[in-house]
Design an enzyme around this catalytic site. Structure first.
Site, short mmCIF file in Angstrom:
data_model
loop_
_atom_site.label_atom_id
_atom_site.label_comp_id
_atom_site.label_asym_id
_atom_site.label_seq_id
_atom_site.Cartn_x
_atom_site.Cartn_y
_atom_site.Cartn_z
N GLU A 91 -12.39 -0.61 -9.96
CA GLU A 91 -11.77 -1.92 -9.79
C GLU A 91 -11.72 -2.32 -8.32
OE1 GLU A 91 -7.84 -1.72 -11.36
OE2 GLU A 91 -8.54 -0.88 -13.25
N CYS A 104 -9.65 -5.60 -1.69
CA CYS A 104 -9.08 -4.26 -1.84
C CYS A 104 -10.12 -3.41 -2.56
CB CYS A 104 -7.79 -4.35 -2.64
SG CYS A 104 -7.09 -2.76 -3.06
N CYS A 111 -8.78 9.74 -9.40
CA CYS A 111 -8.20 10.40 -8.23
C CYS A 111 -7.67 11.76 -8.68
CB CYS A 111 -7.06 9.56 -7.64
SG CYS A 111 -6.34 10.30 -6.14
N CYS A 115 -0.39 11.47 -8.40
CA CYS A 115 0.93 10.87 -8.14
C CYS A 115 1.50 10.33 -9.46
CB CYS A 115 0.82 9.75 -7.10
SG CYS A 115 0.12 10.32 -5.55
N CYS A 118 1.21 6.39 -10.62
CA CYS A 118 -0.06 5.72 -10.36
C CYS A 118 -0.98 5.76 -11.59
CB CYS A 118 -0.73 6.42 -9.18
SG CYS A 118 -2.39 5.79 -8.86
N GLY A 158 -8.43 5.76 -5.95
CA GLY A 158 -8.90 6.93 -5.22
C GLY A 158 -8.26 7.12 -3.86
N GLU A 159 -8.53 8.29 -3.29
CA GLU A 159 -7.98 8.66 -1.98
C GLU A 159 -9.12 8.59 -0.96
OE1 GLU A 159 -5.10 9.39 -0.29
OE2 GLU A 159 -6.52 9.70 1.33
N SER A 190 -5.50 3.28 3.42
CA SER A 190 -4.25 3.82 2.88
C SER A 190 -4.50 5.25 2.40
CB SER A 190 -3.80 2.95 1.70
OG SER A 190 -2.65 3.50 1.09
N SER A 213 1.15 6.57 2.57
CA SER A 213 2.02 6.44 1.41
C SER A 213 3.10 7.51 1.49
CB SER A 213 1.20 6.62 0.13
OG SER A 213 0.24 5.61 0.04
N LEU A 214 4.31 7.09 1.80
CA LEU A 214 5.40 8.06 2.01
C LEU A 214 6.21 8.20 0.71
CD1 LEU A 214 6.03 9.66 4.52
CD2 LEU A 214 7.63 7.88 5.21
N HIS A 215 6.80 7.14 0.26
CA HIS A 215 7.48 7.04 -1.05
C HIS A 215 8.73 7.90 -1.21
CE1 HIS A 215 4.00 4.71 -1.76
NE2 HIS A 215 3.25 5.61 -2.32
N ASN A 289 4.86 -1.35 -9.51
CA ASN A 289 4.13 -2.09 -10.53
C ASN A 289 4.18 -1.21 -11.78
OD1 ASN A 289 2.37 -4.07 -11.53
ND2 ASN A 289 1.32 -4.16 -9.55
N CYS A 332 -3.33 -0.66 -9.08
CA CYS A 332 -4.54 0.14 -8.99
C CYS A 332 -4.78 0.96 -10.26
CB CYS A 332 -4.49 0.96 -7.71
SG CYS A 332 -4.32 2.70 -7.77
#
Ligand code: SAH
Ligand code: SF4
Length: 348
Positions: A91, A104, A111, A115, A118, A158-159, A190, A213-215, A289, A332
């Site tokens: 995507e 984006c 991935c 997480c 996600c 993905g990372e 990111s 990405s801390l979260h 989301n 995502c």
């Protein structure tokens, strides 16, 4: 597999031409057709001899992907689902804002990092994208919408730093002034916090934006949300971010997804402000989301505001991301997942 042209540097196109016994100067023309004029057909390239165009058409790929589905939201945000040559899908999202337009991009099919919040994580890692497949997401969308991308964010599936070599090559191609000409400052990478790769990026000193990405601001919560934290806990991640800031001289962005009842309390906000105080940094708060399979909700607007206020009061710059494109499943991995589920349902 035939060479994917969008992932070749001008020097690599020169090599290909010279192996065909063609003059090297044609590489510049081919390159500009691909990256500046976003050509979608060899017929357009009228300054190239017909025979050469036919050889390219027969032996190389002008595009490494094709669109499967396109959905536009009322605010212009448009989501694309692309099919790659091996049948995998990824995507991308177009996000317009005034006369700017951001693409984006995805960097992997799925991935591996798992997480919990996600949608991409649900399918695991299928494979890395090639540089051409990353660049072609931008080319295709710009060609399709007849609009130049001013910005590119590596925040799709993905990372990016787990696919360092192809991501790095895509960066160079996207940035090339004779092509798409995306300035470093208009590119954001990111990452979930792969410490060695952050250091490698720091050593290169590219003045792009690094978003981490801390979260969560404590290891227990972060490891639970993001298993990669077991390998690169906060006491290793934060020094790597500081090193990046020092080397590159730009502030780092910390992304923080606000999940109702999970990481959104006032004490979470205080812990976060202590963790990053004194750093050249900016916090981007993102309301979750929601992904149906996962069942978590975004924090309420009141809690989002309260969280932001704690950071502001400690002098930390903070933005609360506007939710865009929710009606088109812009989070995502969501659209790809729904398609996969639909296809599976049909097959059963
Ligand atoms: N793998 C990279 C880049 C892709 S994800 C990374 O993790 O940073 C891009 C951003 O979207 C990350 O900050 C990620 O945490 C966030 N994200 C993932 N799922 C989300 C969801 N359901 N709601 C809001 N943001 C999400
Ligand atoms: Fe991978 Fe990023 Fe999703 Fe985590 S948030 S699973 S790192 S794509």
């Amino acid at each position: 597999m035939r060479p994917l042209l969008a992932g070749m540097t001008q020097a690599e196109i020169e090599e290909l031409l010279s192996s065909w016994g063609e003059p090297r100067y044609r590489a510049r023309q081919v390159w500009e057709w691909i990256h500046r004029h976003l050509a979608s057909d060899w017929e357009e390239m009228t300054n190239l001899p017909r025979q050469l165009r036919e050889r390219f058409a027969a032996e190389t790929e002008l595009y490494s992907l094709a669109v499967v589905e396109r959905r536009a939201a009322s605010d212009g945000t448009t989501k694309y689902l692309f099919r790659l040559q091996d049948g995998e899908t990824v995507e991308s999202v177009w996000i317009p804002a005034g006369n700017r337009g951001t693409v984006c991009v995805s960097t992997q099919v799925g991935c591996a990092l798992g997480c919990r919040f996600c949608a991409t994580a649900l399918s695991g890692l299928r494979r890395n994208l090639r540089a051409a497949e990353i660049v072609d997401q931008v080319r295709w969308i710009s060609h399709d919408l007849r609009r130049r991308a001013s910005n590119v964010v590596f925040m799709g599936m993905g990372e990016p730093l787990a696919n360092f070599v192809e991501t790095r090559k895509a960066l160079a191609i996207l940035h090339e002034p004779t092509g798409l000409n995306i300035g470093w400052r208009h590119i954001t990478i990111s990452t979930s916090g792969l410490v060695p790769a952050i250091r490698r990026l720091a050593a290169e000193g590219l003045p792009l934006t690094l978003a981490v990405s801390l979260h969560a601001a404590d290891n227990k919560t972060r490891t639970w949300l993001m298993p990669i934290n077991r390998h690169y806990p906060l006491e290793e991640l934060l020094p790597a971010c500081r090193e990046w800031v020092e080397r590159v001289g730009r502030r780092v962005t910390f992304e923080y997804v606000l999940i109702d009842g999970v990481n959104d309390s006032i004490s979470d906000a205080r812990r976060l402000s202590r963790l990053i105080s004194g750093m050249l940094a900016h916090v981007n708060l993102i309301p979750l989301n929601p992904i149906p399979e996962i069942g978590w909700r975004a924090s309420s607007p009141a809690k989002q505001q309260a969280f932001a206020r704690v950071l502001e009061d400690s002098g930390i710059p903070v933005t609360l991301r506007q939710e865009r494109g929710a009606e088109i499943e812009a989070a995502c991995g969501q659209l790809r997942r729904r398609r996969l589920l639909e296809v599976t349902a049909v097959e059963v």
